[in-house]
Design a protein around this motif. Sequence first.
Motif, PDB file in Angstrom:
ATOM      1  N   ARG A 115      -1.020  -6.966  12.522  1.00 61.11           N
ATOM      2  CA  ARG A 115      -1.255  -5.519  12.382  1.00 61.11           C
ATOM      3  C   ARG A 115      -1.448  -4.884  13.753  1.00 61.11           C
ATOM      4  O   ARG A 115      -0.918  -3.812  14.046  1.00 61.11           O
TER       5      ARG A 115
ATOM      6  N   ASN B 282      -2.777   1.312  10.365  1.00 62.78           N
ATOM      7  CA  ASN B 282      -4.193   1.071  10.104  1.00 62.78           C
ATOM      8  C   ASN B 282      -4.927   2.304   9.592  1.00 62.78           C
ATOM      9  O   ASN B 282      -6.129   2.344   9.552  1.00 62.78           O
TER      10      ASN B 282
ATOM     11  N   GLN C 268       2.275   1.401   6.749  1.00 59.70           N
ATOM     12  CA  GLN C 268       0.902   1.154   6.316  1.00 59.70           C
ATOM     13  C   GLN C 268       0.842   0.648   4.883  1.00 59.70           C
ATOM     14  O   GLN C 268       0.183  -0.326   4.592  1.00 59.70           O
TER      15      GLN C 268
ATOM     16  N   GLN D 260       1.247  -5.435   3.472  1.00 57.19           N
ATOM     17  CA  GLN D 260       0.995  -6.638   2.689  1.00 57.19           C
ATOM     18  C   GLN D 260       2.311  -7.316   2.301  1.00 57.19           C
ATOM     19  O   GLN D 260       2.435  -8.538   2.361  1.00 57.19           O
TER      20      GLN D 260
ATOM     21  N   THR E  47      -6.257 -12.672   6.386  1.00 60.14           N
ATOM     22  CA  THR E  47      -6.363 -11.243   6.665  1.00 60.14           C
ATOM     23  C   THR E  47      -7.331 -10.585   5.691  1.00 60.14           C
ATOM     24  O   THR E  47      -7.534 -11.076   4.581  1.00 60.14           O
TER      25      THR E  47
ATOM     26  N   ASP F 206      -6.551  -7.489   4.966  1.00 58.76           N
ATOM     27  CA  ASP F 206      -5.637  -6.440   4.520  1.00 58.76           C
ATOM     28  C   ASP F 206      -4.920  -6.806   3.220  1.00 58.76           C
ATOM     29  O   ASP F 206      -3.707  -6.662   3.111  1.00 58.76           O
TER      30      ASP F 206
END
Length: 192
Positions: A37, A50, A58, A62, A89, A91
């Motif tokens: 990222r 982010n 964004q 994933q 992660t 995220d």
Amino acid sequence: MKNIAIFGASRSGKSTLSRMIAKKYPQYQIFVGDDIRGAFQHILPQNKINSRGGSGMQGDFQKFLAYLFYKSIKSIKRNKGDFNYIVETCDMEPEQAKELFNEKNTIVLFLGFPKQTVEQHIEQIKEYQTPKDWTYTRTEKCILEHAKDWTKKSKEFEEKCKELDIWFVDTSKDREKVLKDTIQTIENLIAE
């Protein structure tokens, strides 16, 4: 050997667990979601990867991470490589993990601290942080906001993982012992 996907709350022990596995099993290579990222943020800031509600990649990070992970695995197998991957992660939501990392050769787990108060989590951050950690240079106010967000998110992760039958590891107490026990369980799953 199986590949490993470690997701969950920020500052819950994901990186520590990944390094512990890689140290014990040198054939594992680690994909660090924060680093990937960060590369996008640095090279392609216009994508606002982010930011909440941002545009560009964004919302697709994933999917990109899962694609990179599995594409790398296939490439290694094609070239008869002798190592496996760990991705880690914060995220990733449990629903996304179930959808994107639901392959039989992948162990998926989430880490969190649902039984900690905000204050307890701040103490845990201070106990385990190193000068390399992003929290090391942040203000008390920033860390407080972080702790509020992620203690709430940890509870949500625990509930959602239970609902989706995803392995959840609670690092609220005795984090070092919990991570060592998790390594033992992973060793058993790798051998299957």
